[in-house]
Design a protein around this motif. Structure first.
Motif, PDB file in Angstrom:
ATOM      1  N   UNK A 166       0.812  -1.216   0.000  1.00 43.59           N
ATOM      2  CA  UNK A 166       0.000   0.000   0.000  1.00 43.59           C
ATOM      3  C   UNK A 166       0.851   1.274   0.000  1.00 43.59           C
ATOM      4  N   UNK A 167       2.146   1.123   0.236  1.00 46.37           N
ATOM      5  CA  UNK A 167       3.033   2.290   0.247  1.00 46.37           C
ATOM      6  C   UNK A 167       3.723   2.520  -1.093  1.00 46.37           C
ATOM      7  N   UNK A 168       3.520   1.619  -2.048  1.00 47.83           N
ATOM      8  CA  UNK A 168       4.162   1.754  -3.353  1.00 47.83           C
ATOM      9  C   UNK A 168       3.340   2.658  -4.264  1.00 47.83           C
ATOM     10  N   UNK A 169       3.975   3.375  -5.204  1.00 51.37           N
ATOM     11  CA  UNK A 169       3.253   4.292  -6.087  1.00 51.37           C
ATOM     12  C   UNK A 169       2.395   3.563  -7.117  1.00 51.37           C
ATOM     13  N   UNK A 170       1.394   4.261  -7.618  1.00 53.56           N
ATOM     14  CA  UNK A 170       0.480   3.690  -8.609  1.00 53.56           C
ATOM     15  C   UNK A 170       1.243   3.280  -9.860  1.00 53.56           C
ATOM     16  N   UNK A 171       0.831   2.163 -10.432  1.00 54.77           N
ATOM     17  CA  UNK A 171       1.452   1.664 -11.648  1.00 54.77           C
ATOM     18  C   UNK A 171       2.730   0.904 -11.434  1.00 54.77           C
ATOM     19  N   UNK A 172       3.144   0.765 -10.205  1.00 58.96           N
ATOM     20  CA  UNK A 172       4.380   0.050  -9.888  1.00 58.96           C
ATOM     21  C   UNK A 172       4.243  -1.432 -10.271  1.00 58.96           C
ATOM     22  N   UNK A 173       5.220  -1.950 -10.980  1.00 57.86           N
ATOM     23  CA  UNK A 173       5.217  -3.345 -11.410  1.00 57.86           C
ATOM     24  C   UNK A 173       6.001  -4.178 -10.392  1.00 57.86           C
ATOM     25  N   UNK A 174       5.274  -4.979  -9.621  1.00 54.69           N
ATOM     26  CA  UNK A 174       5.868  -5.646  -8.463  1.00 54.69           C
ATOM     27  C   UNK A 174       6.151  -7.120  -8.734  1.00 54.69           C
ATOM     28  N   UNK A 175       7.394  -7.518  -8.502  1.00 51.50           N
ATOM     29  CA  UNK A 175       7.804  -8.923  -8.511  1.00 51.50           C
ATOM     30  C   UNK A 175       8.191  -9.285  -7.087  1.00 51.50           C
ATOM     31  N   UNK A 176       7.690 -10.415  -6.594  1.00 49.97           N
ATOM     32  CA  UNK A 176       7.942 -10.819  -5.214  1.00 49.97           C
ATOM     33  C   UNK A 176       8.799 -12.079  -5.158  1.00 49.97           C
ATOM     34  N   UNK A 177       9.746 -12.070  -4.222  1.00 49.81           N
ATOM     35  CA  UNK A 177      10.607 -13.235  -3.996  1.00 49.81           C
ATOM     36  C   UNK A 177      10.551 -13.602  -2.523  1.00 49.81           C
ATOM     37  N   UNK A 178      10.294 -14.869  -2.246  1.00 42.65           N
ATOM     38  CA  UNK A 178      10.304 -15.361  -0.865  1.00 42.65           C
ATOM     39  C   UNK A 178      10.544 -16.874  -0.909  1.00 42.65           C
ATOM     40  N   UNK A 179      11.331 -17.399   0.013  1.00 43.75           N
ATOM     41  CA  UNK A 179      11.584 -18.843   0.008  1.00 43.75           C
ATOM     42  C   UNK A 179      10.420 -19.678   0.524  1.00 43.75           C
ATOM     43  N   UNK A 180       9.409 -19.041   1.108  1.00 40.79           N
ATOM     44  CA  UNK A 180       8.273 -19.761   1.682  1.00 40.79           C
ATOM     45  C   UNK A 180       7.072 -19.724   0.733  1.00 40.79           C
ATOM     46  N   UNK A 181       6.721 -20.829   0.093  1.00 44.24           N
ATOM     47  CA  UNK A 181       5.603 -20.838  -0.859  1.00 44.24           C
ATOM     48  C   UNK A 181       4.250 -20.588  -0.210  1.00 44.24           C
ATOM     49  N   UNK A 182       4.161 -20.734   1.116  1.00 40.16           N
ATOM     50  CA  UNK A 182       2.890 -20.562   1.805  1.00 40.16           C
ATOM     51  C   UNK A 182       2.447 -19.101   1.902  1.00 40.16           C
ATOM     52  N   UNK A 183       3.305 -18.182   1.471  1.00 45.89           N
ATOM     53  CA  UNK A 183       2.917 -16.772   1.464  1.00 45.89           C
ATOM     54  C   UNK A 183       2.052 -16.410   0.259  1.00 45.89           C
ATOM     55  N   UNK A 184       1.982 -17.272  -0.731  1.00 43.84           N
ATOM     56  CA  UNK A 184       1.337 -16.912  -1.991  1.00 43.84           C
ATOM     57  C   UNK A 184      -0.118 -16.492  -1.814  1.00 43.84           C
ATOM     58  N   UNK A 185      -0.889 -17.243  -1.029  1.00 43.82           N
ATOM     59  CA  UNK A 185      -2.305 -16.895  -0.873  1.00 43.82           C
ATOM     60  C   UNK A 185      -2.484 -15.560  -0.158  1.00 43.82           C
ATOM     61  N   UNK A 186      -1.553 -15.219   0.732  1.00 42.67           N
ATOM     62  CA  UNK A 186      -1.612 -13.927   1.403  1.00 42.67           C
ATOM     63  C   UNK A 186      -1.261 -12.796   0.431  1.00 42.67           C
ATOM     64  N   UNK A 187      -0.323 -13.073  -0.477  1.00 50.50           N
ATOM     65  CA  UNK A 187       0.047 -12.085  -1.491  1.00 50.50           C
ATOM     66  C   UNK A 187      -1.114 -11.800  -2.438  1.00 50.50           C
ATOM     67  N   UNK A 188      -1.809 -12.851  -2.830  1.00 52.56           N
ATOM     68  CA  UNK A 188      -2.970 -12.691  -3.718  1.00 52.56           C
ATOM     69  C   UNK A 188      -4.005 -11.784  -3.066  1.00 52.56           C
ATOM     70  N   UNK A 189      -4.221 -11.973  -1.773  1.00 47.37           N
ATOM     71  CA  UNK A 189      -5.166 -11.134  -1.033  1.00 47.37           C
ATOM     72  C   UNK A 189      -4.682  -9.688  -0.978  1.00 47.37           C
ATOM     73  N   UNK A 190      -3.384  -9.494  -0.733  1.00 47.93           N
ATOM     74  CA  UNK A 190      -2.826  -8.142  -0.660  1.00 47.93           C
ATOM     75  C   UNK A 190      -2.909  -7.429  -2.003  1.00 47.93           C
ATOM     76  N   UNK A 191      -2.672  -8.158  -3.083  1.00 49.57           N
ATOM     77  CA  UNK A 191      -2.768  -7.558  -4.416  1.00 49.57           C
ATOM     78  C   UNK A 191      -4.204  -7.126  -4.696  1.00 49.57           C
ATOM     79  N   UNK A 192      -5.173  -7.940  -4.293  1.00 50.81           N
ATOM     80  CA  UNK A 192      -6.585  -7.582  -4.486  1.00 50.81           C
ATOM     81  C   UNK A 192      -6.937  -6.309  -3.721  1.00 50.81           C
ATOM     82  N   UNK A 193      -6.284  -6.085  -2.589  1.00 53.18           N
ATOM     83  CA  UNK A 193      -6.540  -4.901  -1.769  1.00 53.18           C
ATOM     84  C   UNK A 193      -5.761  -3.678  -2.250  1.00 53.18           C
ATOM     85  N   UNK A 194      -4.868  -3.873  -3.209  1.00 53.44           N
ATOM     86  CA  UNK A 194      -4.047  -2.767  -3.723  1.00 53.44           C
ATOM     87  C   UNK A 194      -4.072  -2.743  -5.244  1.00 53.44           C
TER      88      UNK A 194
END
Length: 222
Positions: A87-115
């Motif tokens: 939510x702190x990133x500017x509009x139109x920002x193209x975001x690529x995420x890296x994390x070693x834990x695959x279990x974060x994916x569903x939380x990321x999907x939710x965060x993207x929907x909220x932003x």
């Protein structure tokens, strides 16, 4: 007496932590952590963001200055977690995420929907020490918050960060603009020149091109 008390406390901690050490020895603790940690972090980051919101806004306030030649900002978040920074990133920002834990994916999907102001590129399951799936020189910005405290090799991660960041335009700019160096930190040379008085201010000049907006002005007295 104090030494005995400390010894007893250490023994108590070891006894209480024994199940965790046993699970770690059996190779199970890491799997358990990867399952429950995203749920814990989802709750923790809500509180953390509330208390750190002003600092995060300040930290990310100049991200637009690093936009690439296309006019878009390619941002890689290393150790993205649940997407608490989105939510702190500017509009139109193209975001690529890296994390070693695959279990974060569903939380990321939710965060993207909220932003919806962001453009989500992809989620890469990888350790920061080896981001071979990210092309060299492909990112304008790399964000890394609350991550370096837990990684295996800080130096290797920072080398990977340097690899994936785009090179600056210094070589071409130097040739086209009579030796001008875009990234020269002239204020440091002024500070080290031992003038009796030095008054400098940093500002963003009202110019149309981001690359030449950073200016310093002021005066020095011998």
């Amino acid at each position: 007496m104090m030494a005995l008390t400390i010894l007893i406390l250490r023994l108590a901690v070891c006894i209480l932590a024994f199940p965790m050490y046993l699970l770690d020895f059996l190779g199970l603790w890491n799997w358990i952590c990867k399952q429950w940690f995203p749920y814990f972090l989802a709750r923790f980051t809500v509180m953390y963001n509330e208390q750190m919101a002003s600092k995060k806004r300040e930290l990310f306030s100049n991200l637009r200055e690093f936009m690439g030649p296309s006019g878009k900002l390619s941002l890689l978040e290393l150790g993205c977690g649940t997407g608490a920074n989105f939510k702190f990133y500017p509009s139109g920002c193209q975001v690529t995420c890296v994390d070693p834990n695959p279990n974060f994916e569903k939380f990321l999907i939710k965060s993207i929907a909220q932003n919806p102001h962001l453009q989500f590129e992809r989620f890469i399951v990888a350790a920061g020490e080896n981001m071979h799936q990210v092309a060299t020189g492909s990112m304008d910005v790399v964000v890394c918050t609350l991550v370096l405290c837990s990684v295996k090799n800080q130096e290797q991660i920072l080398q990977e960060v340097r690899r994936v960041l785009r090179p600056v335009l210094d070589p071409v700019w130097y040739l086209l603009f009579d030796g001008c160096n875009l990234t020269r930190e002239s204020w440091k040379a002024l500070e080290q020149a031992r003038f009796s008085k030095l008054k400098l201010q940093h500002l963003q000049a009202p110019l149309s091109w981001e690359l030449v907006r950073p200016h310093i002005y002021g005066y020095a007295v011998k």
